[in-house]
Design a protein around this motif. Structure first.
Motif, PDB file in Angstrom:
ATOM      1  N   GLU A 343       0.825  -1.209   0.000  1.00 31.39           N
ATOM      2  CA  GLU A 343       0.000   0.000   0.000  1.00 31.39           C
ATOM      3  C   GLU A 343       0.861   1.262   0.000  1.00 31.39           C
ATOM      4  N   GLU A 344       1.865   1.282   0.857  1.00 36.83           N
ATOM      5  CA  GLU A 344       2.758   2.427   0.902  1.00 36.83           C
ATOM      6  C   GLU A 344       3.845   2.257  -0.155  1.00 36.83           C
ATOM      7  N   ALA A 345       4.486   3.359  -0.509  1.00 35.88           N
ATOM      8  CA  ALA A 345       5.551   3.291  -1.505  1.00 35.88           C
ATOM      9  C   ALA A 345       6.662   2.386  -0.986  1.00 35.88           C
ATOM     10  N   PRO A 346       6.858   1.214  -1.588  1.00 37.97           N
ATOM     11  CA  PRO A 346       7.849   0.273  -1.065  1.00 37.97           C
ATOM     12  C   PRO A 346       9.267   0.726  -1.395  1.00 37.97           C
ATOM     13  N   THR A 347      10.192   0.381  -0.523  1.00 42.06           N
ATOM     14  CA  THR A 347      11.592   0.765  -0.706  1.00 42.06           C
ATOM     15  C   THR A 347      12.388  -0.404  -1.285  1.00 42.06           C
ATOM     16  N   ALA A 348      13.544  -0.058  -1.885  1.00 43.36           N
ATOM     17  CA  ALA A 348      14.432  -1.101  -2.388  1.00 43.36           C
ATOM     18  C   ALA A 348      14.888  -1.998  -1.250  1.00 43.36           C
ATOM     19  N   GLU A 349      15.114  -1.409  -0.085  1.00 47.34           N
ATOM     20  CA  GLU A 349      15.542  -2.208   1.077  1.00 47.34           C
ATOM     21  C   GLU A 349      14.506  -3.275   1.411  1.00 47.34           C
ATOM     22  N   ALA A 350      13.226  -2.897   1.392  1.00 51.83           N
ATOM     23  CA  ALA A 350      12.160  -3.861   1.682  1.00 51.83           C
ATOM     24  C   ALA A 350      12.078  -4.928   0.596  1.00 51.83           C
ATOM     25  N   TYR A 351      12.273  -4.520  -0.668  1.00 46.75           N
ATOM     26  CA  TYR A 351      12.237  -5.488  -1.769  1.00 46.75           C
ATOM     27  C   TYR A 351      13.335  -6.520  -1.625  1.00 46.75           C
ATOM     28  N   PHE A 352      14.577  -6.083  -1.407  1.00 42.38           N
ATOM     29  CA  PHE A 352      15.682  -7.032  -1.325  1.00 42.38           C
ATOM     30  C   PHE A 352      15.571  -7.916  -0.089  1.00 42.38           C
ATOM     31  N   ARG A 353      15.003  -7.374   0.989  1.00 44.09           N
ATOM     32  CA  ARG A 353      14.783  -8.205   2.176  1.00 44.09           C
ATOM     33  C   ARG A 353      13.766  -9.307   1.859  1.00 44.09           C
ATOM     34  N   ARG A 354      12.674  -8.930   1.171  1.00 41.91           N
ATOM     35  CA  ARG A 354      11.657  -9.916   0.779  1.00 41.91           C
ATOM     36  C   ARG A 354      12.258 -10.959  -0.168  1.00 41.91           C
ATOM     37  N   LEU A 355      12.997 -10.482  -1.164  1.00 47.19           N
ATOM     38  CA  LEU A 355      13.597 -11.381  -2.148  1.00 47.19           C
ATOM     39  C   LEU A 355      14.548 -12.369  -1.472  1.00 47.19           C
ATOM     40  N   THR A 356      15.341 -11.864  -0.549  1.00 44.36           N
ATOM     41  CA  THR A 356      16.308 -12.707   0.148  1.00 44.36           C
ATOM     42  C   THR A 356      15.627 -13.763   0.995  1.00 44.36           C
ATOM     43  N   GLU A 357      14.673 -13.340   1.802  1.00 47.90           N
ATOM     44  CA  GLU A 357      14.059 -14.256   2.757  1.00 47.90           C
ATOM     45  C   GLU A 357      13.130 -15.260   2.083  1.00 47.90           C
ATOM     46  N   GLN A 358      12.360 -14.812   1.086  1.00 47.21           N
ATOM     47  CA  GLN A 358      11.346 -15.678   0.492  1.00 47.21           C
ATOM     48  C   GLN A 358      11.882 -16.569  -0.620  1.00 47.21           C
ATOM     49  N   VAL A 359      12.899 -16.096  -1.336  1.00 46.98           N
ATOM     50  CA  VAL A 359      13.318 -16.807  -2.538  1.00 46.98           C
ATOM     51  C   VAL A 359      14.801 -17.186  -2.513  1.00 46.98           C
ATOM     52  N   VAL A 360      15.669 -16.200  -2.398  1.00 46.54           N
ATOM     53  CA  VAL A 360      17.092 -16.455  -2.624  1.00 46.54           C
ATOM     54  C   VAL A 360      17.702 -17.334  -1.541  1.00 46.54           C
ATOM     55  N   ASP A 361      17.470 -17.005  -0.280  1.00 47.20           N
ATOM     56  CA  ASP A 361      18.059 -17.807   0.796  1.00 47.20           C
ATOM     57  C   ASP A 361      17.706 -19.285   0.692  1.00 47.20           C
ATOM     58  N   PRO A 362      16.424 -19.654   0.558  1.00 45.82           N
ATOM     59  CA  PRO A 362      16.101 -21.084   0.512  1.00 45.82           C
ATOM     60  C   PRO A 362      16.750 -21.808  -0.663  1.00 45.82           C
ATOM     61  N   VAL A 363      16.740 -21.191  -1.854  1.00 44.76           N
ATOM     62  CA  VAL A 363      17.279 -21.880  -3.026  1.00 44.76           C
ATOM     63  C   VAL A 363      18.807 -21.891  -2.997  1.00 44.76           C
ATOM     64  N   TRP A 364      19.409 -20.767  -2.616  1.00 47.49           N
ATOM     65  CA  TRP A 364      20.870 -20.723  -2.506  1.00 47.49           C
ATOM     66  C   TRP A 364      21.371 -21.760  -1.500  1.00 47.49           C
ATOM     67  N   ASN A 365      20.729 -21.840  -0.348  1.00 51.82           N
ATOM     68  CA  ASN A 365      21.155 -22.794   0.675  1.00 51.82           C
ATOM     69  C   ASN A 365      20.968 -24.234   0.220  1.00 51.82           C
ATOM     70  N   MET A 366      19.935 -24.457  -0.566  1.00 56.66           N
ATOM     71  CA  MET A 366      19.695 -25.795  -1.104  1.00 56.66           C
ATOM     72  C   MET A 366      20.817 -26.223  -2.048  1.00 56.66           C
TER      73      MET A 366
END
Length: 446
Positions: A343-366
């Protein structure tokens, strides 16, 4: 999803990551321009040296693509691709033994990468808000005077032309030049992590009789620590098959016909070699080398400009022998969609945090876990990691004896479930029961 109907988004790169990004952005922005250095219709694009090799499109990627482009799988099959169930129609061989077959209800469509990209591109270009601009090199990013905002991309020799944008999404791949441009404009250098795997590929396209596959659409012989060579043999458009062999840590397949065939014969199972023996070569053998997995830690940067996001291999480039790249890009595009829905203007910091936690970390660690199972891959192996490796290895062996465990493994391989699913107590109890019933001196029933 919050609309930005008056705004213009620019995507750098027209590979799968860029096309998925454009699909997401088209639901939000009034205009979306995808800028591609090469001619997108050229199957041998300079920026995609691996395009001629076998490419998997894992189950999670197939699901996401069907959600965004309904019926695209049927279109591809009508054009010559091959559909099947990932547990029934794909032959999986691990440590020389086949996984048990079953009905998973999870579809796959096997094709060449060029064919798949062509269908994705056609669907994206048909979106009324999207324009694809081919043959244009992005020479740089356009920054505000104080460097705090990216307001477009610079095109052509010397960056003489500017394409203004309210948001730029860099999906230009592993060779992204954004790290250099960020540093030049005062944002510092992004930290990079690398894991040396030194994977070498060799690929040949052949004409194979349909019965050579015994009804299967694909044969995957997975490399393991005990047998560190692997390969994929995929039925693609027409009566062709793409045969890709690979080895890790410098043990690369040769490109001469005799050496290529000999390498196929050396795999832990004879299935791919048997196809090659009855096939007619259509191309020479092509080589591709992948030295190391690469991860750029944008989420750790202290300074990052507004108006810029990253996606795909530009963020994280994975060992290609797992076939995760395109599905991984689709999953990252989902994170972009969720980011834009805030809803609010999202920041790049929030995007990369979401990307890291939801997608990159699980697949990279795998992939990190799997790569570290090979003794020659450099990296720390704690007692906890060694225990996990043992449990995962036992689970994969048990999957050659038990259909339920095979499906559990395939859901993890297909990025549908996290790797922790293999460690679930109920799964491990089934593994124990399965292996305890199997005499050590005998192999799985065929």
């Amino acid at each position: 999803m919050k609309s930005r109907a008056e705004d213009h988004a620019v995507v750098v790169g027209a590979g799968p990551a860029g096309l998925f990004a454009a699909r997401v952005l088209a639901d939000v922005f009034g205009r979306v321009t995808v800028v591609e250095r090469d001619d997108p219709a050229d199957g041998d694009r300079r920026g995609v040296p691996q395009s001629g090799h076998a490419h998997d499109f894992l189950a999670r990627g197939h699901q996401i693509t069907e959600e965004w482009f309904p019926g695209i799988g049927e279109e591809m099959v009508a054009g010559g691709a091959h559909a099947g169930d990932i547990a029934r129609d794909v032959r999986w061989v691990i440590a020389g033994r086949p996984l048990v077959r079953s009905e998973s209800g999870l579809a796959t469509v096997i094709s060449s990468r060029v064919f798949r990209e062509g269908h994705l591109r056609a669907r994206v270009e048909a979106l009324p808000r999207v324009r694809l601009l081919g043959g244009q090199d992005v020479a740089g990013l356009s920054f505000s005077d104080d460097g705090s905002v990216v307001d477009g991309v610079l095109l052509g020799p010397g960056g003489a032309g500017k394409l203004p944008a309210d948001l730029v999404v860099d999906a230009s791949g592993r060779g992204s030049r954004t790290p250099v441009w960020l540093e030049e404009h005062g944002h510092g250098r992004v930290t990079e992590e690398k894991l040396k795997v030194d994977v070498g590929y060799a690929t040949q396209v052949v004409r194979a009789p349909g019965d050579a596959f015994a009804g299967d659409v694909c044969i995957n012989i997975v490399a393991s620590p005990d047998s560190p060579r692997g390969g994929a043999c995929q039925r693609v458009e027409g009566d062709r098959a793409v045969v890709t062999l690979y080895g890790v840590l410098g043990d690369h397949p040769p490109t001469d016909p005799e050496g290529f065939l000999s390498f196929a014969k050396s795999l832990a199972a004879p299935d791919i070699h048997e196809v090659l023996e009855v096939a007619e070569p259509l191309t020479e053998v092509r080589r591709y080398r992948f030295p190391a997995s690469l991860r750029r830690r944008y989420e750790q940067m202290d300074s990052f400009p507004r108006g810029l996001l990253m996606l795909g291999d530009a963020v994280c480039s994975l060992n290609p022998r797992y076939g995760q790249g395109m599905a991984f890009a689709a999953m990252q595009a989902l994170a972009l969609r969720d980011h834009l829905a805030e809803e609010e203007a999202p920041t790049a910091e929030a995007y990369f945090r979401r990307l890291t936690e939801q997608v990159v970390d699980p697949v990279w660690n795998m992939t990190l876990l799997s790569d570290l199972s090979f003794p020659g891959v450099p990296g720390e192996r704690t007692p906890e990691l060694l225990q996990v490796l043992e449990l995962v290895g036992r689970t994969q062996v048990a999957a050659t004896l038990d259909g339920s465990l095979a499906l559990t493994c395939l859901r993890v391989f297909g990025l549908l479930d996290p790797p922790t699913a293999l460690l679930d107590p109920a799964v491990q109890e089934r593994v124990h029961r399965t292996l305890s019933r199997q005499p050590a001196s005998t192999g799985p029933e065929q």
